[in-house]
Motif scaffolding. Structure first.
Motif, PDB file in Angstrom:
ATOM      1  N   VAL A 106     -19.802 -67.671 -37.649  1.00 61.23           N
ATOM      2  CA  VAL A 106     -19.840 -69.476 -38.159  1.00 61.23           C
ATOM      3  C   VAL A 106     -20.969 -69.996 -37.894  1.00 61.23           C
ATOM      4  N   ALA A 107     -21.411 -69.402 -36.518  1.00 57.29           N
ATOM      5  CA  ALA A 107     -23.053 -70.175 -37.024  1.00 57.29           C
ATOM      6  C   ALA A 107     -23.647 -70.166 -37.621  1.00 57.29           C
ATOM      7  N   GLU A 108     -24.005 -69.131 -38.396  1.00 57.07           N
ATOM      8  CA  GLU A 108     -25.195 -68.771 -39.744  1.00 57.07           C
ATOM      9  C   GLU A 108     -25.216 -70.009 -41.013  1.00 57.07           C
ATOM     10  N   ALA A 109     -23.111 -69.985 -41.553  1.00 60.05           N
ATOM     11  CA  ALA A 109     -22.738 -70.654 -42.021  1.00 60.05           C
ATOM     12  C   ALA A 109     -22.794 -72.381 -41.915  1.00 60.05           C
ATOM     13  N   THR A 110     -23.254 -72.633 -40.575  1.00 58.33           N
ATOM     14  CA  THR A 110     -23.037 -73.722 -40.116  1.00 58.33           C
ATOM     15  C   THR A 110     -24.316 -74.572 -40.683  1.00 58.33           C
ATOM     16  N   ALA A 111     -25.389 -73.616 -39.937  1.00 57.51           N
ATOM     17  CA  ALA A 111     -26.543 -73.590 -40.958  1.00 57.51           C
ATOM     18  C   ALA A 111     -27.132 -73.741 -41.560  1.00 57.51           C
ATOM     19  N   ILE A 112     -26.245 -73.097 -42.429  1.00 56.09           N
ATOM     20  CA  ILE A 112     -26.483 -72.689 -44.024  1.00 56.09           C
ATOM     21  C   ILE A 112     -25.543 -74.498 -44.412  1.00 56.09           C
ATOM     22  N   VAL A 113     -24.787 -74.828 -44.518  1.00 55.94           N
ATOM     23  CA  VAL A 113     -24.369 -75.730 -44.693  1.00 55.94           C
ATOM     24  C   VAL A 113     -25.033 -76.444 -43.894  1.00 55.94           C
ATOM     25  N   GLU A 114     -25.559 -77.133 -42.920  1.00 61.37           N
ATOM     26  CA  GLU A 114     -26.590 -77.903 -43.101  1.00 61.37           C
ATOM     27  C   GLU A 114     -27.600 -77.885 -43.123  1.00 61.37           C
ATOM     28  N   ALA A 115     -28.849 -77.268 -43.879  1.00 62.50           N
ATOM     29  CA  ALA A 115     -29.792 -77.309 -44.053  1.00 62.50           C
ATOM     30  C   ALA A 115     -30.009 -77.731 -45.471  1.00 62.50           C
ATOM     31  N   GLU A 116     -29.058 -76.837 -46.759  1.00 58.82           N
ATOM     32  CA  GLU A 116     -28.488 -77.800 -47.896  1.00 58.82           C
ATOM     33  C   GLU A 116     -27.841 -79.657 -48.093  1.00 58.82           C
ATOM     34  N   VAL A 117     -27.310 -79.873 -46.931  1.00 62.05           N
ATOM     35  CA  VAL A 117     -26.986 -80.959 -46.601  1.00 62.05           C
ATOM     36  C   VAL A 117     -28.455 -81.791 -46.338  1.00 62.05           C
ATOM     37  N   ALA A 118     -29.392 -81.394 -45.584  1.00 61.46           N
ATOM     38  CA  ALA A 118     -30.314 -82.299 -45.204  1.00 61.46           C
ATOM     39  C   ALA A 118     -31.316 -81.773 -46.487  1.00 61.46           C
ATOM     40  N   LEU A 119     -31.107 -80.868 -47.395  1.00 53.81           N
ATOM     41  CA  LEU A 119     -31.929 -80.788 -48.835  1.00 53.81           C
ATOM     42  C   LEU A 119     -31.780 -81.953 -50.006  1.00 53.81           C
ATOM     43  N   GLY A 120     -29.972 -81.521 -49.620  1.00 53.04           N
ATOM     44  CA  GLY A 120     -29.801 -83.077 -50.544  1.00 53.04           C
ATOM     45  C   GLY A 120     -29.314 -82.632 -51.590  1.00 53.04           C
ATOM     46  N   ARG A 121     -29.185 -81.696 -51.716  1.00 50.13           N
ATOM     47  CA  ARG A 121     -29.307 -80.688 -53.331  1.00 50.13           C
ATOM     48  C   ARG A 121     -28.025 -79.354 -53.226  1.00 50.13           C
ATOM     49  N   ARG A 122     -28.195 -79.482 -53.974  1.00 52.79           N
ATOM     50  CA  ARG A 122     -26.430 -78.682 -54.411  1.00 52.79           C
ATOM     51  C   ARG A 122     -26.614 -76.808 -54.155  1.00 52.79           C
ATOM     52  N   LEU A 123     -27.044 -76.414 -54.061  1.00 51.07           N
ATOM     53  CA  LEU A 123     -28.100 -76.022 -54.387  1.00 51.07           C
ATOM     54  C   LEU A 123     -27.523 -73.996 -54.530  1.00 51.07           C
ATOM     55  N   ILE A 124     -26.058 -74.077 -53.463  1.00 48.82           N
ATOM     56  CA  ILE A 124     -25.370 -72.789 -53.179  1.00 48.82           C
ATOM     57  C   ILE A 124     -24.167 -72.565 -54.008  1.00 48.82           C
TER      58      ILE A 124
END
Ligand code: ISE
Length: 454
Positions: A106-124
């Motif tokens: 869950v920690a990794e999945a959370t970090a990924i969602v946060e990183a995508e949000v921070a990037l501001g682009r939906r890449l995943i």
């Protein structure tokens, strides 16, 4: 990018799945070429690169991700490597289709969602290929149409011929049953509230830790349920089926058999040895849509990073339930006013707030089911850009509000259990007692009282 200027895809991992994807891209997906491959097994990677039209063999995944000759990345490496590679793709600003699971914690999945949000682009994009399987889509379409009422229960059967000796319950949940956890959410349009899983060891000669037959019971939002038989040692072959029991009928995928064979005093249908052939068309459709989403700049129609996180949360609850023998909440700690809301308000997840998630019995629920990143606007858990009853938060059959009684302003939740790791820790002590969480009235399907934790 166009037919004359195709999307150049790099594939990381050329085991069975990665090879299938690589060759599917080369042979069947217009608008894309296989540009590169990586595998620790260099001869294997070299063979796939040659069969795939002369792709470059990269020495490391990092080199493949960074290279200018690669526009988009497909990850088919071992599960535990997914999260780091997805993060590297985000850092490089490249679209990525990650085979399931998105992450093993869950920690990794959370970090990924946060990183995508921070990037501001939906890449995943996440490769839950059943979302592209014609039979699963047909069942979902019947339920979405409302012609047999709203779904009340998802029933899944998922069998593999044989599992590795010593396979852990966590591996069965994350690697195999993850499909069913995702299907339950996607097909019903509900979120997972809690899990109760019975893990059985089917033979005495299996490793003591093994639980190869899982009986998975999920409580979904709005009083709906999901049950799945996950058997990784079925002994005879690979089979998957899904049924939606609705208010006035049922819809079932049936089996993937396509031929009846008569011979040797028998009449029957062959069973596939694994998933590659039964889901071949779904794999091609998945990549086709992924490439189309990159070219058109629209959201991928399959699972998003958010869906990957939701499945990670459910998987963690399943693993906990197997270990404790009890029921485990899929979103412990996610209560209105709880710490996740505070985190969502100040951290990168604040970007999710317009798409606010509503908590009823701790379930994720979006108002309008949007988690918009960079204006992508795809549905949270819904095929992006498609409108469906669930996408508007309203059941076609009942017209009930999906989030009745909950207010987006006060019931924000996001990625819970950011520090949890599958199977590693017990969170019971930190979990709010049932009395502090919102209860769903079985008759009105609406939260009957707001939680008081803050
Ligand atoms: C595999 O990775 C799959 O995706 C299959 O569908 C599943 O049945 C199997 O258990 C997984 O290992």
């Amino acid at each position: 990018m166009s037919a004359s200027n195709p999307v150049r895809v790099g594939v990381i991992g050329t085991g069975g799945m990665g090879t299938r994807h690589a060759l599917n891209i080369h042979r069947y997906v217009g608008g894309a070429t296989l540009a590169g491959v990586f595998d620790v097994d260099v001869p294997r990677a070299t063979k796939v690169a040659a069969e795939g039209g002369g792709a470059v063999v990269f020495p490391t995944p990092e080199a493949l991700i960074a290279d200018d000759r690669v526009d988009a990345v497909l990850i088919a490496s071992p599960d535990e490597m997914h999260a780091g590679m997805v993060r590297a793709c985000l850092a490089a600003g490249k679209p990525v289709l990650c085979e399931k699971p998105l992450a093993t914690s869950v920690a990794e999945a959370t970090a990924i969602v946060e990183a995508e949000v921070a990037l501001g682009r939906r890449l995943i994009a996440v490769g839950y290929m059943r979302r592209f399987d014609a039979a699963h889509l047909a069942v979902k379409a019947v339920a979405d149409s409302g012609e047999i009422g709203a779904p009340v229960m998802f029933k899944g059967v998922h069998r593999n011929a044989e599992a590795d000796y010593g396979i852990t319950p966590a591996a069965v949940v994350v690697n195999s049953a993850g499909h069913d956890l995702d299907s339950a959410r996607w097909m019903t349009g509900e979120e997972v509230v809690s899990a109760r899983v019975f893990g059985l060891r089917t033979r005495d000669d299996l490793h003591p830790v093994t639980r190869d037959l899982l009986l998975i019971n999920l409580v979904l939002s709005h009083g709906r349920h999901a049950v799945t038989e996950m058997d990784v040692n079925a002994g005879y072959g690979y089979e998957v089926s899904a049924e939606l029991v609705c208010q006035a009928g049922t819809a079932h995928t049936g089996q993937t058999d396509r031929v009846i064979v008569r011979g040797h005093a028998n009449r029957g249908t062959p069973v596939a040895a694994d998933w590659l052939d039964p889901f071949q068309e779904a794999y091609v459709a998945e990549i086709h849509d992924w490439i189309g989403s990159i070219v058109a700049g629209r959201p991928f129609a399959g699972a998003s990073a958010w869906d990957g996180l939701a499945t990670a949360l459910t998987a963690a609850a399943c693993i906990e339930s197997i270990a404790t023998g009890g029921e485990a909440r899929a979103l412990p700690g996610v209560v209105p006013g709880g710490d996740v809301r505070r985190r969502a308000q100040r951290g990168p997840l604040a970007a999710l707030r317009p798409a606010t998630l509503l908590c009823g019995e701790g379930a994720l629920r979006t108002a309008g089911r949007r988690y918009a990143i960079g204006g992508g606007g795809g549905g949270c858990g819904q095929p992006g850009g498609r409108s469906s009853a669930a996408a508007t938060g309203r059941s076609a059959a009942t017209g009930r509000s999906a989030a009745a009684g909950a207010s987006p302003a006060t019931h924000a939740c996001g990625a819970a259990r950011a520090t949890a790791t599958f199977g590693a820790r017990r969170r019971r002590a930190r979990r709010p007692s049932r009395s502090t969480t919102t209860r769903i009235s079985r008759t009105t399907m609406a939260p009957t009282r707001a939680a008081s934790r803050s």
